[in-house]
Design an enzyme around this catalytic site. Structure first.
Site, PDB file in Angstrom:
ATOM      1  N   GLY A   1     -40.217  20.305  31.516  1.00 17.56           N
ATOM      2  CA  GLY A   1     -39.346  21.433  31.194  1.00 17.56           C
ATOM      3  C   GLY A   1     -40.101  22.753  31.246  1.00 17.56           C
ATOM      4  N   ASP A   2     -39.327  23.854  31.166  1.00 20.70           N
ATOM      5  CA  ASP A   2     -39.895  25.213  31.130  1.00 20.70           C
ATOM      6  C   ASP A   2     -40.703  25.558  32.376  1.00 20.70           C
ATOM      7  OD1 ASP A   2     -38.799  25.379  28.582  1.00 20.70           O
ATOM      8  OD2 ASP A   2     -40.619  24.603  27.647  1.00 20.70           O
ATOM      9  N   GLU A   3     -40.323  25.000  33.495  1.00 19.22           N
ATOM     10  CA  GLU A   3     -41.060  25.247  34.740  1.00 19.22           C
ATOM     11  C   GLU A   3     -40.679  26.587  35.373  1.00 19.22           C
ATOM     12  OE1 GLU A   3     -39.075  22.648  34.186  1.00 19.22           O
ATOM     13  OE2 GLU A   3     -40.204  20.772  34.367  1.00 19.22           O
TER      14      GLU A   3
ATOM     15  N   LYS B   1     -37.023  27.185  35.816  1.00 12.36           N
ATOM     16  CA  LYS B   1     -35.762  26.849  36.516  1.00 12.36           C
ATOM     17  C   LYS B   1     -34.784  28.024  36.462  1.00 12.36           C
ATOM     18  CE  LYS B   1     -35.303  23.416  33.657  1.00 12.36           C
ATOM     19  NZ  LYS B   1     -36.608  23.397  32.995  1.00 12.36           N
TER      20      LYS B   1
ATOM     21  N   ALA C   1     -31.951  23.499  25.991  1.00 16.67           N
ATOM     22  CA  ALA C   1     -32.531  24.230  27.118  1.00 16.67           C
ATOM     23  C   ALA C   1     -32.757  25.685  26.729  1.00 16.67           C
ATOM     24  CB  ALA C   1     -31.590  24.157  28.314  1.00 16.67           C
ATOM     25  N   GLY C   2     -33.746  26.282  27.345  1.00 19.91           N
ATOM     26  CA  GLY C   2     -33.977  27.724  27.189  1.00 19.91           C
ATOM     27  C   GLY C   2     -34.435  28.238  28.536  1.00 19.91           C
ATOM     28  N   HIS C   3     -33.536  28.877  29.250  1.00 24.46           N
ATOM     29  CA  HIS C   3     -33.838  29.321  30.619  1.00 24.46           C
ATOM     30  C   HIS C   3     -33.939  30.838  30.639  1.00 24.46           C
ATOM     31  CE1 HIS C   3     -31.984  25.361  32.314  1.00 24.46           C
ATOM     32  NE2 HIS C   3     -33.001  25.171  31.514  1.00 24.46           N
TER      33      HIS C   3
ATOM     34  N   GLN D   1     -34.204  20.806  31.029  1.00 24.49           N
ATOM     35  CA  GLN D   1     -35.367  19.972  30.705  1.00 24.49           C
ATOM     36  C   GLN D   1     -36.138  19.663  32.003  1.00 24.49           C
ATOM     37  OE1 GLN D   1     -32.123  18.779  29.005  1.00 24.49           O
ATOM     38  NE2 GLN D   1     -32.797  20.496  27.789  1.00 24.49           N
TER      39      GLN D   1
ATOM     40  N   THR E   1     -37.377  27.146  20.383  1.00 22.17           N
ATOM     41  CA  THR E   1     -37.830  26.904  19.011  1.00 22.17           C
ATOM     42  C   THR E   1     -39.030  27.757  18.608  1.00 22.17           C
ATOM     43  OG1 THR E   1     -39.190  25.119  19.879  1.00 22.17           O
ATOM     44  CG2 THR E   1     -37.041  24.498  19.002  1.00 22.17           C
TER      45      THR E   1
ATOM     46  N   ARG F   1     -42.012  27.211  19.361  1.00 24.57           N
ATOM     47  CA  ARG F   1     -43.205  26.385  19.137  1.00 24.57           C
ATOM     48  C   ARG F   1     -44.262  26.659  20.208  1.00 24.57           C
ATOM     49  NH1 ARG F   1     -40.755  20.471  19.018  1.00 24.57           N
ATOM     50  NH2 ARG F   1     -39.338  21.435  20.505  1.00 24.57           N
TER      51      ARG F   1
ATOM     52  N   ARG G   1     -46.455  25.813  23.205  1.00 20.65           N
ATOM     53  CA  ARG G   1     -46.404  24.813  24.279  1.00 20.65           C
ATOM     54  C   ARG G   1     -47.820  24.313  24.531  1.00 20.65           C
ATOM     55  NH1 ARG G   1     -42.740  28.504  28.308  1.00 20.65           N
ATOM     56  NH2 ARG G   1     -40.722  28.151  27.359  1.00 20.65           N
TER      57      ARG G   1
ATOM     58  N   ASP H   1     -49.819  33.309  38.989  1.00 13.44           N
ATOM     59  CA  ASP H   1     -50.491  34.516  38.475  1.00 13.44           C
ATOM     60  C   ASP H   1     -51.199  34.275  37.144  1.00 13.44           C
ATOM     61  OD1 ASP H   1     -47.617  34.264  37.759  1.00 13.44           O
ATOM     62  OD2 ASP H   1     -48.101  35.865  36.343  1.00 13.44           O
TER      63      ASP H   1
HETATM   64  P1  GDP Z   1     -37.015  27.055  32.288  1.00 11.52           P
HETATM   65  O1  GDP Z   1     -36.640  26.403  31.019  1.00 11.52           O
HETATM   66  O2  GDP Z   1     -37.475  26.088  33.332  1.00 11.52           O
HETATM   67  O3  GDP Z   1     -35.971  27.980  32.821  1.00 11.52           O
HETATM   68  O4  GDP Z   1     -38.293  27.963  31.972  1.00 11.52           O
HETATM   69  P2  GDP Z   1     -38.481  28.905  30.680  1.00 11.52           P
HETATM   70  O5  GDP Z   1     -37.655  30.093  30.849  1.00 11.52           O
HETATM   71  O6  GDP Z   1     -38.338  28.124  29.433  1.00 11.52           O
HETATM   72  O7  GDP Z   1     -40.020  29.225  30.786  1.00 11.52           O
HETATM   73  C1  GDP Z   1     -40.579  29.824  31.903  1.00 11.52           C
HETATM   74  C2  GDP Z   1     -41.280  31.119  31.439  1.00 11.52           C
HETATM   75  O8  GDP Z   1     -42.110  31.595  32.482  1.00 11.52           O
HETATM   76  C3  GDP Z   1     -40.312  32.251  31.171  1.00 11.52           C
HETATM   77  O9  GDP Z   1     -40.847  33.054  30.155  1.00 11.52           O
HETATM   78  C4  GDP Z   1     -40.251  33.011  32.482  1.00 11.52           C
HETATM   79  O10 GDP Z   1     -39.924  34.382  32.324  1.00 11.52           O
HETATM   80  C5  GDP Z   1     -41.669  32.863  32.949  1.00 11.52           C
HETATM   81  N1  GDP Z   1     -41.881  32.805  34.406  1.00 11.52           N
HETATM   82  C6  GDP Z   1     -41.120  32.204  35.350  1.00 11.52           C
HETATM   83  N2  GDP Z   1     -41.731  32.273  36.554  1.00 11.52           N
HETATM   84  C7  GDP Z   1     -42.907  32.933  36.340  1.00 11.52           C
HETATM   85  C8  GDP Z   1     -44.021  33.293  37.192  1.00 11.52           C
HETATM   86  O11 GDP Z   1     -44.052  32.996  38.364  1.00 11.52           O
HETATM   87  N3  GDP Z   1     -45.051  33.959  36.578  1.00 11.52           N
HETATM   88  C9  GDP Z   1     -45.053  34.294  35.253  1.00 11.52           C
HETATM   89  N4  GDP Z   1     -46.109  34.927  34.756  1.00 11.52           N
HETATM   90  N5  GDP Z   1     -44.034  33.958  34.448  1.00 11.52           N
HETATM   91  C10 GDP Z   1     -42.996  33.281  34.976  1.00 11.52           C
HETATM   92  P1  IMO Z   2     -35.637  23.613  29.399  1.00 12.93           P
HETATM   93  O1  IMO Z   2     -34.316  23.387  30.045  1.00 12.93           O
HETATM   94  C1  IMO Z   2     -39.015  21.828  27.274  1.00 12.93           C
HETATM   95  C2  IMO Z   2     -38.119  18.528  24.560  1.00 12.93           C
HETATM   96  C3  IMO Z   2     -38.294  18.758  23.063  1.00 12.93           C
HETATM   97  C4  IMO Z   2     -38.647  17.360  22.625  1.00 12.93           C
HETATM   98  C5  IMO Z   2     -37.786  16.479  23.509  1.00 12.93           C
HETATM   99  C6  IMO Z   2     -36.481  16.033  22.877  1.00 12.93           C
HETATM  100  O2  IMO Z   2     -35.811  24.941  28.781  1.00 12.93           O
HETATM  101  O3  IMO Z   2     -36.759  23.227  30.319  1.00 12.93           O
HETATM  102  P2  IMO Z   2     -34.179  17.211  22.250  1.00 12.93           P
HETATM  103  O4  IMO Z   2     -33.888  18.436  21.465  1.00 12.93           O
HETATM  104  O5  IMO Z   2     -33.681  17.275  23.650  1.00 12.93           O
HETATM  105  O6  IMO Z   2     -33.772  15.967  21.556  1.00 12.93           O
HETATM  106  O7  IMO Z   2     -35.785  17.156  22.334  1.00 12.93           O
HETATM  107  O8  IMO Z   2     -37.506  17.249  24.663  1.00 12.93           O
HETATM  108  N1  IMO Z   2     -37.223  19.492  25.232  1.00 12.93           N
HETATM  109  C7  IMO Z   2     -37.664  20.450  26.061  1.00 12.93           C
HETATM  110  N2  IMO Z   2     -38.909  20.811  26.401  1.00 12.93           N
HETATM  111  N3  IMO Z   2     -37.954  22.447  27.827  1.00 12.93           N
HETATM  112  C8  IMO Z   2     -36.695  22.076  27.517  1.00 12.93           C
HETATM  113  O9  IMO Z   2     -35.615  22.580  28.138  1.00 12.93           O
HETATM  114  C9  IMO Z   2     -36.502  21.061  26.565  1.00 12.93           C
HETATM  115  N4  IMO Z   2     -35.413  20.473  26.019  1.00 12.93           N
HETATM  116  C10 IMO Z   2     -35.867  19.507  25.215  1.00 12.93           C
HETATM  117  O10 IMO Z   2     -39.313  19.673  22.802  1.00 12.93           O
HETATM  118  O11 IMO Z   2     -39.993  17.083  22.933  1.00 12.93           O
HETATM  119 MG    MG Z   3     -37.125  26.486  28.983  1.00  7.20          MG
END
Ligand code: GDP
Ligand code: IMO
Ligand code: MG
Length: 469
Positions: free
Chosen positions: A18-20, A22, A48-50, A233, A340, A342, A344, A372
């Site tokens: 997750g958090d790549e 997306k 999710a947190g996008h 995720q 949350t 927390r 990472r 970067d």
């Molecule tokens: P998601 O859940 O996959 O949508 O990803 P998140 O939003 O939770 O976490 C990705 C974090 O990296 C966010 O704070 C974005 O603003 C940031 N981000 C995304 N792409 C890049 C990048 O190429 N470089 C940097 N420095 N930050 C990025």
């Molecule tokens: P996005 O879409 C990263 C993790 C939680 C926990 C496990 C189970 O932003 O990538 P849950 O609340 O689903 O029962 O939690 O999955 N988790 C994530 N980690 N990005 C997320 O979403 C996540 N959604 C759930 O931290 O380990």
């Molecule tokens: Mg996220």
């Protein structure tokens, strides 16, 4: 109407934990879509947190698909779990400036997250003690449990006369578990407020277009328009193929699009797989390439961001102490949970896991984000193989790229390859990349057998280098 064979859904899937990035990836695609195209979420909920940057403002979407600032239709699909009040609140954060409510629809099959699900999630985790998953506490697991247990309330139920009655019945069942099994004392006043909010959310849901996912998706495809399925995720959190039990409760992989939107697998095209140039993970569970190993896992479980900043105001990205290096990587990448808050956990890119994720999702195009963040590092490392000690094979050490059934219990050692990192910042090189970055990218493409379509070089939509190599 005859189906257009070429029209397929494009899943956008996280290839790690997750958090790549997306959200940014989907927002970027969305900017080129028309009002007849569709972006749909197919699983998960507000765990999710996008994050996306739009007009110099940062938004974190939890339930609303990240393409909301484009023109396309947006849909919350059948495979989702929806907390109605959280959804209402989220729409309010953007509806004033972007009147998108006419473009949004919700599946009647999506499961409702009710107030007791949130309590069952958080109190259930507390009761697990050291065996906790590290859930986001958003009621996701209990809501999906009710779905497969055939007890769930779904969005379509809110229009039925017996909705209130069924809500009460389910709430009473949950309360029995909370009180009798978890010994939890429910604060009546607090709970009443939560219920009030829940019903405000339900009222809001009633104002939206409720439409079957399979209908809106097939109509869009049949017209020859595009459908993007926004994953939440990541692959390693998939309830079946992730690192069970340290997973979420839905199918996060591209196959989840089939059941999550009600489409045949033949309608699912190659996925766009998104991964970071390194790896992060929130919550518990195995993480082979974690910088600082177990020490980092425990630290991230216990320590809050502010506390870390106080103790390590200037962590060294090139420290010989991997624990400190992990903290520096977290600081450089601002790796704090978007939902949350927390810490990472951070570590090096893991080829065995990434390889698996690419294959299981049929990820034909890759996006590497956050390159970067490695600015200033002398050498980056990539785990190319594991050395596994297998008791079933007489305790011999075996070099492998295979995914392991039980990563948490497996005795593995990571084998790394090092790459020198570029001088200065990626942003100094404009829309080209330094030769060191290209060497790393070409190595990954060759090893992973897929092409990287662009590289993320910063958080905003334009912070990318398109493939030119
Ligand atoms: P998601 O859940 O996959 O949508 O990803 P998140 O939003 O939770 O976490 C990705 C974090 O990296 C966010 O704070 C974005 O603003 C940031 N981000 C995304 N792409 C890049 C990048 O190429 N470089 C940097 N420095 N930050 C990025
Ligand atoms: P996005 O879409 C990263 C993790 C939680 C926990 C496990 C189970 O932003 O990538 P849950 O609340 O689903 O029962 O939690 O999955 N988790 C994530 N980690 N990005 C997320 O979403 C996540 N959604 C759930 O931290 O380990
Ligand atoms: Mg996220």
């Amino acid at each position: 109407m005859a189906l257009k064979e070429n029209s397929k859904i494009t899943p956008v899937i996280g290839l790690q934990w997750g958090d790549e990035g997306k959200g940014k990836g989907v927002a970027r695609i969305a900017s080129s879509l028309s009002k007849n195209d569709l972006i749909a979420r197919f699983q998960g909920g507000n765990n999710a947190g996008h994050t996306i940057w739009h007009k110099n403002k940062c938004y974190v979407f939890k339930l609303i698909p990240s393409g909301v600032f484009g023109k396309a239709q947006i849909h919350l699909g059948a495979g989702m779990v929806i907390d109605p009040f959280a959804f209402k609140k989220e729409t309010l954060t953007i509806s004033k400036e972007t009147p998108f409510l006419k473009r949004i629809s919700v599946s009647p099959h999506a499961v409702l997250v009710i107030p007791t699900h949130l309590l069952l999630d958080s109190i259930g985790e507390l009761k697990k003690g050291n065996n906790k998953i590290g859930s986001t506490g958003r009621g996701i697991g209990p809501a999906y449990t009710d779905l497969v247990g055939r007890n769930a309330l779904r969005v379509g139920d809110i229009f039925q006369n017996d909705f209130q009655k069924r809500y009460k019945l389910l709430t009473e069942q949950h309360k029995k578990i909370l009180v009798n099994i978890y010994n939890y004392k429910i604060d009546a006043r607090e709970f009443k407020d939560k219920e009030k909010n829940f019903f405000l959310g339900v009222k809001f849901l009633k104002t939206l277009l409720i439409i079957n996912s399979e209908k809106i998706v097939s109509e869009t495809l049949n017209r020859g328009n595009k459908v993007i399925a926004e994953g939440a995720q990541g692959t390693l959190l998939d309830v079946r193929f992730g690192n069970y039990p340290f997973v979420t409760s839905s199918h996060t992989i591209a196959s989840g699009v089939g059941t999550g939107l009600g489409v045949s697998p033949v309608k699912i095209g190659g996925a766009i797989g998104i991964f970071k140039a390194y790896v992060t993970k929130v919550g518990e569970g195995p993480f082979p390439t974690e910088l600082g190993g177990e020490k980092s896992a425990v630290w991230c479980r216990d320590k809050k961001f502010v506390y870390e900043k106080e103790i390590f105001p200037n962590p060294n990205l090139n420290s010989k102490d991997e624990f400190e290096q992990g903290i520096a990587l977290r600081k450089a990448g601002n790796e704090i949970g978007a939902v949350t808050g927390r810490l990472r956990r951070t570590g090096w890119l893991d080829i065995p896991l990434l390889n698996f994720a690419i294959k299981i999702n049929n990820a034909t195009d890759l996006v590497m984000t956050k390159l970067d963040v490695l600015d200033g590092l002398k050498n980056l490392k990539v785990c190319t193989h594991y050395i596994v000690n297998s008791p079933r094979q007489g305790g011999v050490n075996k070099k492998t790229q295979e995914i392991l059934f039980d990563l948490a219990r497996a005795k593995i050692k990571c084998v790394y390859k090092s790459f020198p990192v570029w001088k200065g910042k990626l942003s100094d090189y404009g829309k080209k990349l330094p030769s060191e970055a290209l060497t790393y990218i070409k190595f990954l493409e060759k090893t992973l057998g897929a092409k990287i379509i662009y590289i993320g070089t910063g958080p905003e939509e334009h912070h990318v280098v398109e493939r030119y190599w």
